[in-house]
Write an enzyme that holds these catalytic residues in place. Structure first.
Site, PDB file in Angstrom:
ATOM      1  N   SER A  99       0.789  -1.224   0.000  1.00  0.00           N
ATOM      2  CA  SER A  99       0.000   0.000   0.000  1.00  0.00           C
ATOM      3  C   SER A  99       0.826   1.280   0.000  1.00  0.00           C
ATOM      4  O   SER A  99       0.373   2.318  -0.482  1.00  0.00           O
ATOM      5  CB  SER A  99      -0.941   0.012   1.213  1.00  0.00           C
ATOM      6  OG  SER A  99      -1.804  -1.100   1.181  1.00  0.00           O
ATOM      7  N   THR A 100       2.032   1.244   0.558  1.00  0.00           N
ATOM      8  CA  THR A 100       2.841   2.458   0.669  1.00  0.00           C
ATOM      9  C   THR A 100       4.210   2.240   0.037  1.00  0.00           C
ATOM     10  O   THR A 100       4.703   1.111  -0.035  1.00  0.00           O
ATOM     11  CB  THR A 100       3.034   2.860   2.139  1.00  0.00           C
ATOM     12  OG1 THR A 100       3.826   1.860   2.805  1.00  0.00           O
ATOM     13  CG2 THR A 100       1.690   3.000   2.852  1.00  0.00           C
TER      14      THR A 100
END
Length: 199
Positions: A20-21
């Site tokens: 996600s990051t």
């Protein structure tokens, strides 16, 4: 993951990995997908599962063929929600594509794994019914409160009445009046009919 199940299908093993990051690493997922025998791994790095557009996922979906198997490290790497995941699995089943999630031990190429498709199909249908019921209840409540539904009108009641008067009193063309108001001739006609004016 120390043990990798042996995955067999008539097509290709296609892996998908996502974090996600930007700070997170794909290494663990990619190592597991390679160990499972994936011939190609599609990646989305630094893209939240909530994003509707994921280039890696989109590329994989475009590349899949019947009898291929999609392999992920965990279920939550694939779908951005339970409904999205369910829709993907239903799509896979419809297109003759198998699915495996290594952490959960899901493998739809096996008889027991076929149950996964049916469960997620039922979940998707259930969620859609809930969404439809909630939407209908919300619309009904809004109507009871007198809330106007739909897009805001381009012309107010006063604008429509004034436009009708302008057309009847001065003989100006409807197209010219509509252009001055910044709307189409069709929108102007609808507004005039809505207020019951004649022009």
């Amino acid at each position: 993951m120390s043990f990798m199940p042996e995955l067999k299908c008539h097509g290709r093993l296609m892996g998908y990995a996502r974090v996600s990051t930007p700070e997170q690493k794909l290494d663990l997922q990619i190592d597991c997908l390679n160990s499972a025998g994936c011939i190609r791994i599609f990646k989305d790095h630094g893209i939240s599962g909530a994003k509707a557009k994921r280039p890696g996922l989109d590329d994989m979906l475009a590349a899949l063929k019947r009898d291929d198997m999609v392999v992920v490290y965990k279920l939550d790497r694939l779908g951005r929600s339970v409904l999205h995941l369910s829709d993907l699995l239903v799509r896979f089943q419809r297109e003759g594509i198998h699915f495996s999630s290594l952490s959960e031990g899901i493998n739809t190429a096996t008889p027991a794994g076929q149950l996964t498709f049916h469960l997620f199909s039922a979940v998707a249908e259930f969620q859609r019914q809930i969404i439809a019921e909630n939407t209908a209840a919300g619309l009904h409540a809004a109507r009871r409160r007198g809330t106007r539904l739909g897009r805001p009108r381009r012309l107010s009641e006063k604008q429509a009445i004034d436009a009708a008067h302008t057309i009847t009193k001065t003989g100006r063309r409807r197209e010219d009046v509509a252009k001055r108001l910044g709307v189409s001739r069709m929108t102007l006609d609808r507004a005039i009919r809505r207020v019951g004016a004649t022009a």
